[in-house]
Motif scaffolding. Sequence first.
Motif, mmCIF file in Angstrom:
data_model
loop_
_atom_site.group_PDB
_atom_site.id
_atom_site.type_symbol
_atom_site.label_atom_id
_atom_site.label_comp_id
_atom_site.label_asym_id
_atom_site.label_seq_id
_atom_site.Cartn_x
_atom_site.Cartn_y
_atom_site.Cartn_z
ATOM 1 N N PRO A 58 0.819 -1.225 0.000
ATOM 2 C CA PRO A 58 0.000 0.000 0.000
ATOM 3 C C PRO A 58 0.854 1.276 0.000
ATOM 4 N N LEU A 59 1.970 1.228 0.714
ATOM 5 C CA LEU A 59 2.866 2.372 0.782
ATOM 6 C C LEU A 59 3.412 2.709 -0.618
ATOM 7 N N LEU A 60 3.840 1.667 -1.349
ATOM 8 C CA LEU A 60 4.365 1.865 -2.703
ATOM 9 C C LEU A 60 3.285 2.367 -3.657
ATOM 10 N N GLN A 61 2.053 1.895 -3.455
ATOM 11 C CA GLN A 61 0.949 2.319 -4.322
ATOM 12 C C GLN A 61 0.705 3.830 -4.194
ATOM 13 N N LYS A 62 0.915 4.381 -3.000
ATOM 14 C CA LYS A 62 0.631 5.804 -2.750
ATOM 15 C C LYS A 62 1.750 6.730 -3.209
ATOM 16 N N ILE A 63 2.955 6.188 -3.403
ATOM 17 C CA ILE A 63 4.112 7.041 -3.723
ATOM 18 C C ILE A 63 3.898 7.758 -5.054
ATOM 19 N N GLN A 64 4.138 9.069 -5.044
ATOM 20 C CA GLN A 64 4.079 9.867 -6.280
ATOM 21 C C GLN A 64 5.512 10.008 -6.787
ATOM 22 N N LEU A 65 5.850 9.185 -7.763
ATOM 23 C CA LEU A 65 7.235 9.095 -8.240
ATOM 24 C C LEU A 65 7.797 10.407 -8.789
ATOM 25 N N PRO A 66 7.007 11.234 -9.525
ATOM 26 C CA PRO A 66 7.588 12.476 -10.058
ATOM 27 C C PRO A 66 8.061 13.432 -8.962
ATOM 28 N N GLN A 67 7.478 13.313 -7.757
ATOM 29 C CA GLN A 67 7.864 14.201 -6.653
ATOM 30 C C GLN A 67 8.926 13.503 -5.799
ATOM 31 N N ARG A 68 10.178 13.860 -6.030
ATOM 32 C CA ARG A 68 11.273 13.184 -5.322
ATOM 33 C C ARG A 68 11.488 13.856 -3.961
ATOM 34 N N ARG A 69 10.524 13.629 -3.087
ATOM 35 C CA ARG A 69 10.597 14.132 -1.713
ATOM 36 C C ARG A 69 10.126 13.017 -0.790
ATOM 37 N N LEU A 70 10.454 13.154 0.490
ATOM 38 C CA LEU A 70 10.132 12.088 1.440
ATOM 39 C C LEU A 70 8.632 12.005 1.678
ATOM 40 N N GLN A 71 8.054 10.849 1.295
ATOM 41 C CA GLN A 71 6.600 10.666 1.427
ATOM 42 C C GLN A 71 6.234 9.599 2.444
ATOM 43 N N GLU A 141 13.349 16.257 6.094
ATOM 44 C CA GLU A 141 12.124 17.032 5.889
ATOM 45 C C GLU A 141 10.910 16.123 6.060
ATOM 46 N N THR A 142 10.200 16.286 7.181
ATOM 47 C CA THR A 142 9.060 15.399 7.466
ATOM 48 C C THR A 142 7.711 16.079 7.220
ATOM 49 N N GLY A 143 7.741 17.334 6.796
ATOM 50 C CA GLY A 143 6.501 18.118 6.674
ATOM 51 C C GLY A 143 5.497 17.574 5.678
ATOM 52 N N ARG A 144 5.967 16.787 4.708
ATOM 53 C CA ARG A 144 5.030 16.287 3.687
ATOM 54 C C ARG A 144 4.923 14.755 3.684
ATOM 55 N N LEU A 145 5.252 14.171 4.833
ATOM 56 C CA LEU A 145 5.087 12.711 4.950
ATOM 57 C C LEU A 145 3.604 12.363 4.911
ATOM 58 N N SER A 146 3.269 11.354 4.119
ATOM 59 C CA SER A 146 1.868 10.920 4.100
ATOM 60 C C SER A 146 1.665 9.632 4.892
ATOM 61 N N THR A 147 2.757 8.868 5.121
ATOM 62 C CA THR A 147 2.639 7.602 5.858
ATOM 63 C C THR A 147 3.823 7.426 6.806
ATOM 64 N N VAL A 148 3.530 7.005 8.035
ATOM 65 C CA VAL A 148 4.571 6.612 8.984
ATOM 66 C C VAL A 148 4.252 5.204 9.470
ATOM 67 N N VAL A 149 5.225 4.303 9.388
ATOM 68 C CA VAL A 149 5.046 2.910 9.838
ATOM 69 C C VAL A 149 5.975 2.657 11.022
ATOM 70 N N LEU A 150 5.442 2.136 12.107
ATOM 71 C CA LEU A 150 6.265 1.682 13.231
ATOM 72 C C LEU A 150 6.303 0.157 13.156
ATOM 73 N N ILE A 168 9.560 11.810 17.280
ATOM 74 C CA ILE A 168 9.542 11.715 15.807
ATOM 75 C C ILE A 168 8.115 11.900 15.286
ATOM 76 N N LEU A 169 7.155 11.221 15.900
ATOM 77 C CA LEU A 169 5.762 11.320 15.446
ATOM 78 C C LEU A 169 5.232 12.747 15.557
ATOM 79 N N ARG A 170 5.688 13.469 16.594
ATOM 80 C CA ARG A 170 5.217 14.863 16.763
ATOM 81 C C ARG A 170 5.777 15.781 15.673
ATOM 82 N N GLU A 171 6.856 15.344 15.004
ATOM 83 C CA GLU A 171 7.456 16.132 13.921
ATOM 84 C C GLU A 171 6.802 15.853 12.566
ATOM 85 N N THR A 172 5.811 14.975 12.542
ATOM 86 C CA THR A 172 5.178 14.600 11.266
ATOM 87 C C THR A 172 3.785 15.220 11.182
#
Length: 461
Positions: A58-71, A141-150, A168-172
């Motif tokens: 599911p994580l890979l399905q959501k990745i927007q490849l043209p945007q090379r930023r941490l998602q 840069e965590t400001g545009r993270l869409s998914t965090v997995v523990l 870490i979670l509070r920074e997302t």
Amino acid sequence: MDFAALALSPPLLQVLEELDFRTATPIQAQSIPVLLQGRDLVGQARTGSGKTAAFALPLLQKIQLPQRRLQALVLCPTRELCAQVAGEIRRLGRRLPGLQVLVLAGGQPVRPQVNALEKGAHIAVGTPGRILDLLERQALETGRLSTVVLDEADRMLDMGFREDMERILRETPPTRQTVLFSATFPPDIEALSRTFQKEPARVTVVEAEAAPDIQQLRYSCAPEEKTALLLRILRHHQPAAAIVFCNLKATVVELTRALVSARVSADGLQGDMEQSERDNVMAKFRNHSTRILIATDVAGRGIDVEALDAVINFDLPSQPEPYVHRIGRTGRAGRTGLAISLVTPQDERKVEGIEQATGVKLERASPETLPPADAASGGALESEWETLLISAGRKDKMRPGDILGALTGEAGGLKASDIGKIDIHDRHAYVAVSRRVARVALQRLREGRIKGRKYWIERVG
């Protein structure tokens, strides 16, 4: 459930077909649809249940490849598990052009990781300590993270990472999807979920598949007899690959020394080692040039080796859960497993707890049935393989076929049967070669070329 029935993208379904993954495991079948909807999830499943693919797809399905930023960010308890999870994500995402997956873990210099982040990446897999370090350096840069997995959240709590995880979670972003996987569900996990998740779906898979066929034996002995008894057990069972678990780092060091001096192919893995040492130890164990790996629970977390003949508890853990984790590494893929515990009089209470928690009685075995401890009587447990290290890897466009060709082609002249497992990392590679031709293989690789270039080659001690 077939993967084809899940709403996965064509490139991911193509990879699953290429890897011959047709049927989803219970944790995958229950988690993937929930995660594809964007919902938070708490997944409870044992090691080896397929949980990495359950969150990776599911994580890979959501990745927007043209945007090379941490998602997406995946937190894991150890460096070994980070490498393993990142490897699985890359493997599942190999049909996604330009996908960048970074490992951000301690034990490696921080500067190359900062440089890699500056170039841009889609997914990061890291340990809490290194992720915090990078946040403090303002390199992550965590400001545009869409998914965090523990991943293996219970183990991260056991290791004292609770405060780091919370920071870490509070920074997302509060809009993120938060996924939490854990083998157990203690109150601390409940509290973490309540604080950081939004109405999470709960998926629990407790041995939904047939429990692995593991014979569980116990040998009684005095504490001072343990090393001699272990030698007798190893000579009797002659495992090609076994893990021996100890509770203390110092025990790992002492026991490794004792086994090596008794002509046993053994190596130790414990938390004070440099990352390069750990990589070497694991490469040798995976390619069978080391037969016996001695480890603590923390160092052993994330070790996933195919066809493990036995797990031996040199020291019994104080709780039943680590015992279940340890022995779950043997008896996989339809094979019969063997778990052996050395039990001193002080361990009887631990055995009671394990038997109560697992519902299985440990079978008593008699030391009288074992051969004597000296090597002359039972023969040494030495390996038929040696490992060579090559100073080029995936990022140098090195492939297994290149190494195999250099060894078996005209210049190398070795037989394919003398070459074992080839393991490619980012900047280096390992190859197992038959011990009787190891000197020749080393010489041929040093004198010759791989893909027209000369590389540094050395034996891994």
